[in-house]
Design a protein around this motif. Structure first.
Motif, PDB file in Angstrom:
ATOM      1  N   SER A 131     -13.821  32.939 -74.359  1.00 33.71           N
ATOM      2  CA  SER A 131     -13.375  32.866 -75.751  1.00 33.71           C
ATOM      3  C   SER A 131     -14.567  32.477 -76.611  1.00 33.71           C
ATOM      4  O   SER A 131     -15.463  31.766 -76.162  1.00 33.71           O
ATOM      5  CB  SER A 131     -12.273  31.811 -75.888  1.00 33.71           C
ATOM      6  N   ILE A 132     -14.582  32.939 -77.862  1.00 29.96           N
ATOM      7  CA  ILE A 132     -15.638  32.506 -78.781  1.00 29.96           C
ATOM      8  C   ILE A 132     -15.124  31.437 -79.744  1.00 29.96           C
ATOM      9  O   ILE A 132     -15.828  31.030 -80.663  1.00 29.96           O
ATOM     10  CB  ILE A 132     -16.261  33.679 -79.562  1.00 29.96           C
ATOM     11  N   GLY A 133     -13.897  30.956 -79.539  1.00 25.72           N
ATOM     12  CA  GLY A 133     -13.377  29.882 -80.381  1.00 25.72           C
ATOM     13  C   GLY A 133     -11.866  29.828 -80.371  1.00 25.72           C
ATOM     14  O   GLY A 133     -11.197  30.757 -79.919  1.00 25.72           O
ATOM     15  N   ASP A 134     -11.336  28.748 -80.872  1.00 24.28           N
ATOM     16  CA  ASP A 134      -9.888  28.533 -80.863  1.00 24.28           C
ATOM     17  C   ASP A 134      -9.229  29.194 -82.073  1.00 24.28           C
ATOM     18  O   ASP A 134      -8.731  28.526 -82.983  1.00 24.28           O
ATOM     19  CB  ASP A 134      -9.571  27.036 -80.829  1.00 24.28           C
ATOM     20  N   TYR A 135      -9.277  30.507 -82.088  1.00 27.82           N
ATOM     21  CA  TYR A 135      -8.625  31.295 -83.122  1.00 27.82           C
ATOM     22  C   TYR A 135      -8.403  32.684 -82.557  1.00 27.82           C
ATOM     23  O   TYR A 135      -8.935  33.027 -81.496  1.00 27.82           O
ATOM     24  CB  TYR A 135      -9.473  31.360 -84.408  1.00 27.82           C
ATOM     25  N   VAL A 136      -7.592  33.484 -83.248  1.00 26.75           N
ATOM     26  CA  VAL A 136      -7.232  34.808 -82.738  1.00 26.75           C
ATOM     27  C   VAL A 136      -7.787  35.887 -83.662  1.00 26.75           C
ATOM     28  O   VAL A 136      -7.630  35.818 -84.883  1.00 26.75           O
ATOM     29  CB  VAL A 136      -5.694  34.957 -82.629  1.00 26.75           C
ATOM     30  N   LEU A 137      -8.460  36.873 -83.071  1.00 29.34           N
ATOM     31  CA  LEU A 137      -8.961  38.035 -83.798  1.00 29.34           C
ATOM     32  C   LEU A 137      -8.047  39.221 -83.551  1.00 29.34           C
ATOM     33  O   LEU A 137      -7.172  39.178 -82.682  1.00 29.34           O
ATOM     34  CB  LEU A 137     -10.382  38.372 -83.330  1.00 29.34           C
ATOM     35  N   SER A 138      -8.265  40.306 -84.278  1.00 32.06           N
ATOM     36  CA  SER A 138      -7.456  41.508 -84.083  1.00 32.06           C
ATOM     37  C   SER A 138      -7.713  42.143 -82.720  1.00 32.06           C
ATOM     38  O   SER A 138      -6.866  42.847 -82.184  1.00 32.06           O
ATOM     39  CB  SER A 138      -7.747  42.532 -85.190  1.00 32.06           C
ATOM     40  N   GLY A 139      -8.877  41.910 -82.174  1.00 29.49           N
ATOM     41  CA  GLY A 139      -9.225  42.445 -80.862  1.00 29.49           C
ATOM     42  C   GLY A 139     -10.466  41.757 -80.344  1.00 29.49           C
ATOM     43  O   GLY A 139     -11.077  40.944 -81.034  1.00 29.49           O
ATOM     44  N   GLY A 140     -10.868  42.093 -79.134  1.00 33.86           N
ATOM     45  CA  GLY A 140     -11.998  41.424 -78.511  1.00 33.86           C
ATOM     46  C   GLY A 140     -13.353  42.003 -78.863  1.00 33.86           C
ATOM     47  O   GLY A 140     -14.379  41.510 -78.388  1.00 33.86           O
ATOM     48  N   GLU A 141     -13.375  43.043 -79.708  1.00 35.15           N
ATOM     49  CA  GLU A 141     -14.636  43.725 -80.000  1.00 35.15           C
ATOM     50  C   GLU A 141     -15.674  42.813 -80.657  1.00 35.15           C
ATOM     51  O   GLU A 141     -16.840  42.792 -80.257  1.00 35.15           O
ATOM     52  CB  GLU A 141     -14.385  44.949 -80.884  1.00 35.15           C
ATOM     53  N   LEU A 142     -15.270  42.078 -81.688  1.00 34.20           N
ATOM     54  CA  LEU A 142     -16.226  41.205 -82.369  1.00 34.20           C
ATOM     55  C   LEU A 142     -16.683  40.085 -81.446  1.00 34.20           C
ATOM     56  O   LEU A 142     -17.851  39.684 -81.465  1.00 34.20           O
ATOM     57  CB  LEU A 142     -15.606  40.639 -83.652  1.00 34.20           C
ATOM     58  N   GLY A 143     -15.771  39.596 -80.622  1.00 39.11           N
ATOM     59  CA  GLY A 143     -16.149  38.582 -79.635  1.00 39.11           C
ATOM     60  C   GLY A 143     -17.138  39.127 -78.623  1.00 39.11           C
ATOM     61  O   GLY A 143     -18.083  38.441 -78.221  1.00 39.11           O
ATOM     62  N   ALA A 144     -16.944  40.377 -78.202  1.00 39.98           N
ATOM     63  CA  ALA A 144     -17.861  41.014 -77.251  1.00 39.98           C
ATOM     64  C   ALA A 144     -19.252  41.161 -77.864  1.00 39.98           C
ATOM     65  O   ALA A 144     -20.269  40.969 -77.187  1.00 39.98           O
ATOM     66  CB  ALA A 144     -17.321  42.380 -76.834  1.00 39.98           C
ATOM     67  N   ALA A 145     -19.303  41.501 -79.155  1.00 43.08           N
ATOM     68  CA  ALA A 145     -20.594  41.628 -79.840  1.00 43.08           C
ATOM     69  C   ALA A 145     -21.299  40.278 -79.911  1.00 43.08           C
ATOM     70  O   ALA A 145     -22.517  40.181 -79.705  1.00 43.08           O
ATOM     71  CB  ALA A 145     -20.400  42.200 -81.239  1.00 43.08           C
ATOM     72  N   VAL A 146     -20.542  39.220 -80.195  1.00 43.08           N
ATOM     73  CA  VAL A 146     -21.109  37.872 -80.238  1.00 43.08           C
ATOM     74  C   VAL A 146     -21.654  37.491 -78.862  1.00 43.08           C
ATOM     75  O   VAL A 146     -22.785  36.994 -78.733  1.00 43.08           O
ATOM     76  CB  VAL A 146     -20.050  36.847 -80.693  1.00 43.08           C
ATOM     77  N   LEU A 147     -20.865  37.727 -77.827  1.00 45.22           N
ATOM     78  CA  LEU A 147     -21.293  37.400 -76.469  1.00 45.22           C
ATOM     79  C   LEU A 147     -22.563  38.167 -76.100  1.00 45.22           C
ATOM     80  O   LEU A 147     -23.524  37.595 -75.576  1.00 45.22           O
ATOM     81  CB  LEU A 147     -20.183  37.719 -75.475  1.00 45.22           C
ATOM     82  N   ALA A 148     -22.576  39.457 -76.385  1.00 40.53           N
ATOM     83  CA  ALA A 148     -23.748  40.282 -76.055  1.00 40.53           C
ATOM     84  C   ALA A 148     -24.989  39.786 -76.791  1.00 40.53           C
ATOM     85  O   ALA A 148     -26.084  39.727 -76.216  1.00 40.53           O
ATOM     86  CB  ALA A 148     -23.471  41.742 -76.381  1.00 40.53           C
ATOM     87  N   ASP A 149     -24.838  39.424 -78.044  1.00 39.32           N
ATOM     88  CA  ASP A 149     -25.969  38.935 -78.827  1.00 39.32           C
ATOM     89  C   ASP A 149     -26.525  37.649 -78.215  1.00 39.32           C
ATOM     90  O   ASP A 149     -27.750  37.500 -78.069  1.00 39.32           O
ATOM     91  CB  ASP A 149     -25.524  38.695 -80.270  1.00 39.32           C
TER      92      ASP A 149
END
Length: 224
Positions: A131-149
């Protein structure tokens, strides 16, 4: 390093990897990022990847079949160190985790969507949930970009000055000290004289003290 990202919205992920440090890292051959449209692994004319929940309830669920097909095809081509699922209830990403992941060779990142994925995906195909934080996004795409960065910038040769990553916030459980650049004076605001002294040992001592003070003030939990 190779990063394969499985998503139902590949167009949402293209932009981050076509600019700045992430593009430069790929151009140098230090990392390769591949986007896989989950709909390409369906077997019906509607390219359906989601369905209603068993037992009722609001929200659609990503089905196991296309996910299994995609991951199986990738695994048939190479070995993977981790198959990661981006989900709000995963382990929260931190710098220590990013450091560890940057040492791997091949990873798969699965982006959740809608209400999530069929639990059998998590039980049998996933090796780590992040997880990138205690909140919910529309999908995991933005989280995946953060993780990759966070991972890619740590790879040797990605940053022009490799020591830069070593002095980032959180690398030593401290926040980074304040930084300054030209002009030396602006509207009465002066750069601390120590930074202009040329005395490198004293400058490093000042930075360490500033980092400790800043951490004590803003994130005292890190000092525990």
């Amino acid at each position: 390093m190779r990063i394969d990202i499985i998503t139902v919205l590949p167009e949402l992920l293209k932009s981050p990897f076509e600019a700045s440090i992430l593009k430069r890292a790929q151009d140098k051959g230090l990392v390769s990022v591949h986007l896989h449209n989950l709909r390409d692994y369906t077997d019906d004319s509607y390219r359906q990847v989601d369905d209603y929940q068993f037992g009722g309830g609001a929200g659609m669920v990503l089905m196991i079949e296309p996910i299994d097909r995609c991951i199986s095809r990738l695994k048939a081509e190479r070995d993977y160190d981790e198959v990661i699922y981006m989900t709000p209830d995963g382990t929260t990403l931190d710098q220590k985790m990013a450091n560890s992941l940057s040492l791997l060779d091949n990873i798969i990142i699965l982006c959740g969507h809608y209400k999530g994925v069929d639990q059998r995906v998590r039980d049998t195909l996933i090796t780590r949930e992040i997880s990138i934080g205690d909140y919910v996004l529309s999908g995991g795409e933005l989280g995946a970009a953060v993780l990759a960065d966070t991972i890619i910038r740590l790879l040797p040769g990605v940053l022009n000055d490799e020591t830069s990553a070593l002095t980032d916030t959180f690398q030593d459980n401290l926040l980074a000290p304040p930084v300054y650049t030209r002009p030396r004076a602006y509207k009465g605001l002066e750069v601390p004289p120590i930074l202009l002294s040329g005395n490198l040992p004293e400058i490093e001592k000042w930075r360490e003290e500033q980092a400790l003070d800043r951490t004590r003030e803003k994130r005292p939990d890190l000092l525990k």
